[in-house]
Design a protein around this motif. Structure first.
Motif, PDB file in Angstrom:
ATOM      1  N   LYS A   2       0.849  -1.176   0.000  1.00 22.17           N
ATOM      2  CA  LYS A   2       0.000   0.000   0.000  1.00 22.17           C
ATOM      3  C   LYS A   2       0.893   1.237   0.000  1.00 22.17           C
ATOM      4  CE  LYS A   2      -4.032  -1.683   2.479  1.00 22.17           C
ATOM      5  NZ  LYS A   2      -4.892  -1.434   3.637  1.00 22.17           N
ATOM      6  N   ARG A   3       0.354   2.316  -0.566  1.00 17.58           N
ATOM      7  CA  ARG A   3       1.068   3.591  -0.549  1.00 17.58           C
ATOM      8  C   ARG A   3       0.225   4.590   0.221  1.00 17.58           C
ATOM      9  NH1 ARG A   3       3.561   6.007  -5.914  1.00 17.58           N
ATOM     10  NH2 ARG A   3       5.195   4.587  -5.255  1.00 17.58           N
ATOM     11  N   GLN A   4       0.879   5.271   1.166  1.00 14.93           N
ATOM     12  CA  GLN A   4       0.209   6.343   1.894  1.00 14.93           C
ATOM     13  C   GLN A   4       0.968   7.640   1.651  1.00 14.93           C
ATOM     14  OE1 GLN A   4      -0.470   5.315   6.049  1.00 14.93           O
ATOM     15  NE2 GLN A   4      -2.593   4.933   5.499  1.00 14.93           N
ATOM     16  N   TYR A   5       0.201   8.711   1.412  1.00 14.22           N
ATOM     17  CA  TYR A   5       0.762  10.030   1.184  1.00 14.22           C
ATOM     18  C   TYR A   5       0.572  10.890   2.429  1.00 14.22           C
ATOM     19  CZ  TYR A   5       0.586   8.896  -3.817  1.00 14.22           C
ATOM     20  OH  TYR A   5       0.765   8.312  -5.052  1.00 14.22           O
ATOM     21  N   TYR A   6       1.605  11.650   2.755  1.00 10.98           N
ATOM     22  CA  TYR A   6       1.545  12.603   3.853  1.00 10.98           C
ATOM     23  C   TYR A   6       2.036  13.956   3.347  1.00 10.98           C
ATOM     24  CZ  TYR A   6       1.123   8.468   6.808  1.00 10.98           C
ATOM     25  OH  TYR A   6       0.703   7.305   7.380  1.00 10.98           O
ATOM     26  N   ILE A   7       1.453  15.027   3.870  1.00 10.23           N
ATOM     27  CA  ILE A   7       1.826  16.384   3.491  1.00 10.23           C
ATOM     28  C   ILE A   7       2.523  17.039   4.680  1.00 10.23           C
ATOM     29  CG2 ILE A   7       0.996  18.653   2.736  1.00 10.23           C
ATOM     30  CD1 ILE A   7       0.419  16.476   0.709  1.00 10.23           C
ATOM     31  N   SER A   8       3.596  17.771   4.379  1.00 11.22           N
ATOM     32  CA  SER A   8       4.300  18.516   5.413  1.00 11.22           C
ATOM     33  C   SER A   8       4.992  19.711   4.771  1.00 11.22           C
ATOM     34  CB  SER A   8       5.344  17.618   6.092  1.00 11.22           C
ATOM     35  OG  SER A   8       6.076  18.353   7.057  1.00 11.22           O
ATOM     36  N   ASP A   9       5.296  20.695   5.605  1.00 11.24           N
ATOM     37  CA  ASP A   9       6.085  21.818   5.105  1.00 11.24           C
ATOM     38  C   ASP A   9       7.426  21.889   5.825  1.00 11.24           C
ATOM     39  OD1 ASP A   9       5.106  22.595   7.533  1.00 11.24           O
ATOM     40  OD2 ASP A   9       4.207  24.462   6.840  1.00 11.24           O
ATOM     41  N   ASP A  10       7.742  20.843   6.592  1.00  9.15           N
ATOM     42  CA  ASP A  10       8.963  20.813   7.399  1.00  9.15           C
ATOM     43  C   ASP A  10       9.831  19.621   6.985  1.00  9.15           C
ATOM     44  OD1 ASP A  10      10.921  20.940   9.315  1.00  9.15           O
ATOM     45  OD2 ASP A  10       9.572  20.675  11.029  1.00  9.15           O
ATOM     46  N   LEU A  11      10.899  19.898   6.240  1.00 14.12           N
ATOM     47  CA  LEU A  11      11.795  18.823   5.789  1.00 14.12           C
ATOM     48  C   LEU A  11      12.561  18.191   6.945  1.00 14.12           C
ATOM     49  CD1 LEU A  11      13.164  20.288   2.439  1.00 14.12           C
ATOM     50  CD2 LEU A  11      11.591  18.376   2.739  1.00 14.12           C
ATOM     51  N   ASN A  12      12.835  18.962   8.002  1.00 17.08           N
ATOM     52  CA  ASN A  12      13.516  18.383   9.162  1.00 17.08           C
ATOM     53  C   ASN A  12      12.647  17.310   9.813  1.00 17.08           C
ATOM     54  OD1 ASN A  12      15.876  19.994   9.008  1.00 17.08           O
ATOM     55  ND2 ASN A  12      14.756  21.700   9.933  1.00 17.08           N
ATOM     56  N   ASP A  13      11.358  17.572   9.919  1.00 17.80           N
ATOM     57  CA  ASP A  13      10.423  16.598  10.482  1.00 17.80           C
ATOM     58  C   ASP A  13      10.345  15.351   9.597  1.00 17.80           C
ATOM     59  OD1 ASP A  13       8.564  15.754  12.460  1.00 17.80           O
ATOM     60  OD2 ASP A  13       6.903  16.338  11.149  1.00 17.80           O
ATOM     61  N   LEU A  14      10.357  15.566   8.287  1.00 18.07           N
ATOM     62  CA  LEU A  14      10.327  14.421   7.368  1.00 18.07           C
ATOM     63  C   LEU A  14      11.598  13.583   7.495  1.00 18.07           C
ATOM     64  CD1 LEU A  14       8.716  15.925   4.143  1.00 18.07           C
ATOM     65  CD2 LEU A  14       7.643  14.566   5.947  1.00 18.07           C
ATOM     66  N   LYS A  15      12.728  14.237   7.697  1.00 21.79           N
ATOM     67  CA  LYS A  15      13.986  13.504   7.880  1.00 21.79           C
ATOM     68  C   LYS A  15      13.918  12.644   9.141  1.00 21.79           C
ATOM     69  CE  LYS A  15      18.193  12.211   7.268  1.00 21.79           C
ATOM     70  NZ  LYS A  15      18.447  11.118   6.352  1.00 21.79           N
TER      71      LYS A  15
END
Length: 185
Positions: A2-15
């Motif tokens: 399965k693929r799940q998409y998430y939206i964020s504006d913080d690349l540090n949080d994504l890292k």
């Protein structure tokens, strides 16, 4: 998978999320970031989408190949039904014409695809233009619990839906390839 998409504006949080998911057993080919700012994604050592996959090249090329195959088959059927293949030249010119039509349609499909965003990512175009980033995870049923648990610990992350995922064997072969490349000097 399965693929799940998430939206964020913080690349540090994504890292941080990427590191947590990798620590819990997910591999790099399962984690991707789609962004208009590839330089920042690279600076944060996130697994970015390849440029060619941001466009609809693969799907459009496949569609062009299907159209080309049908057109090539029609050329061969026409040559057979009109008995043009019984001339001195035989099937050779019709075979070349069919191959040329197949090649041209495939090539043209790819050119059309270069001009279009990937059909899977079209829904995020407005958000990407606003400077947001799309983090998506391809996970098995068992891993999806881990993904949801890790995602719940990131309040700035917003679930944006599900999508098509590559087959599990594709992800596993990417893992094997990456392992092989690490061993190579």
């Amino acid at each position: 998978m399965k693929r799940q998409y998430y939206i964020s504006d913080d690349l540090n949080d994504l890292k941080v999320m990427q590191n947590e998911l990798e620590d819990k057993g997910l591999s790099t080919p399962q984690l991707h970031v789609l962004s208009e700012n590839d330089a920042e994604v690279e600076k944060h050592h996130l697994h970015a989408i390849e440029s060619v996959l941001k466009k609809d090249v693969v799907r459009s090329t496949e569609m062009g190949a299907v159209v080309g195959a049908v057109a090539a088959a029609l050329v061969l059927i026409l040559a057979y039904s009109m008995q043009w293949h019984l001339t001195a030249a035989g099937w050779i010119p019709f075979g070349f014409l069919a191959a040329a039509i197949l090649g041209f349609c495939t090539w043209e499909g790819g050119l059309i695809g270069i001009q279009r965003p990937n059909y899977q990512f079209k829904q995020f175009q407005k958000l990407l233009n606003q400077g947001k980033h799309v983090f998506f995870v391809d996970a098995t049923e068992q891993q999806m619990e881990i993904v949801e648990q890790v995602a719940s610990q990131h309040p700035n992350l917003k679930l944006a839906g599900n999508g098509e995922s590559p087959p599990e064997w594709v992800v596993k072969s990417q893992d094997k390839f990456n392992d092989f490349m690490k061993v190579m000097p």
